[in-house]
Motif scaffolding. Structure first.
Motif: not given
Length: 202
Positions: A45, A59-60, A62-64, A68
């Motif tokens: 990201t 974050r990348s 987790r979201e992509k 985690e």
């Protein structure tokens, strides 16, 4: 008089992470499936304003990728001027190692030997990540903790062969690893073969 920062070019900063694991006796990496506009690639990201690199990495993942609980470390910066055809983008590549069972079932994990060409320069990132991991495994018994304890020497050797991508001589491997292992004073009895001594990392 000092020049204003606005007078300097401002490339975008991205993070990309190679999460390595071992699946079915082969070293593998977590990737994102190809999309309409991009081929297969690593989770990544762009860095948001006010965000630290470590937070962008988490974050990348987790979201992509729905991943985690990892703690990736910086691998190196990839700064080729043509690495992204959308403009000048620096990537701070990260790496981590996880047991395959710790990754969500929905993640796409591909053996290193079967990887197709990846987007951007992610092939290079994977190559650096693999070299980093293999350097660690040449001298230490399972430093990333991919094997649950206790384990036998033969299972440890099979793991090292998967990571290193080569066959190891059993006696030589045993001699190099034993000083770094502690016997738990128990044997594993499986099948008709001779019971094997169980160890943990020192």
């Amino acid at each position: 008089m000092a020049r204003s920062l606005d007078s300097f070019p401002r490339p975008s900063v991205a993070v990309d992470t190679a999460v390595l694991t071992v699946v079915d006796g082969a070293l593998a990496v977590l990737v994102l499936p190809p999309s309409e506009h991009l081929p297969m690639r690593l989770p990544g990201t762009f860095l948001h304003e006010g965000e630290e690199l470590a937070d962008a990495v988490l974050r990348s993942l987790r979201e992509k990728a729905g991943v985690e609980g990892l703690a990736p470390r910086q691998l190196r910066v990839f700064d080729a001027v043509d690495r992204d055809d959308r403009g000048r983008v620096l990537s701070v590549a990260h790496v981590d190692v996880a047991r395959s069972e710790a990754l969500p079932p929905s993640t796409l994990v591909v053996p290193i030997a079967e990887l197709p060409p990846l987007a951007f320069d992610h092939d290079q990132i994977v190559a650096f990540a693999v070299d980093w991991l293999r350097d660690r495994y040449r001298e230490q018994p399972d430093p990333a903790g991919l094997l649950g304890e206790p384990f036998t020497i033969s299972r440890l050797r099979a793991l090292h062969e998967a990571v290193l991508g080569l066959e190891l001589l059993p006696d030589t491997f045993r001699r190099s690893m034993l000083p770094q292992l502690i016997s738990i004073g128990a044997l594993e009895r499986a099948g008709r073969g001779r019971p094997a001594e169980l160890y943990r990392r020192a």
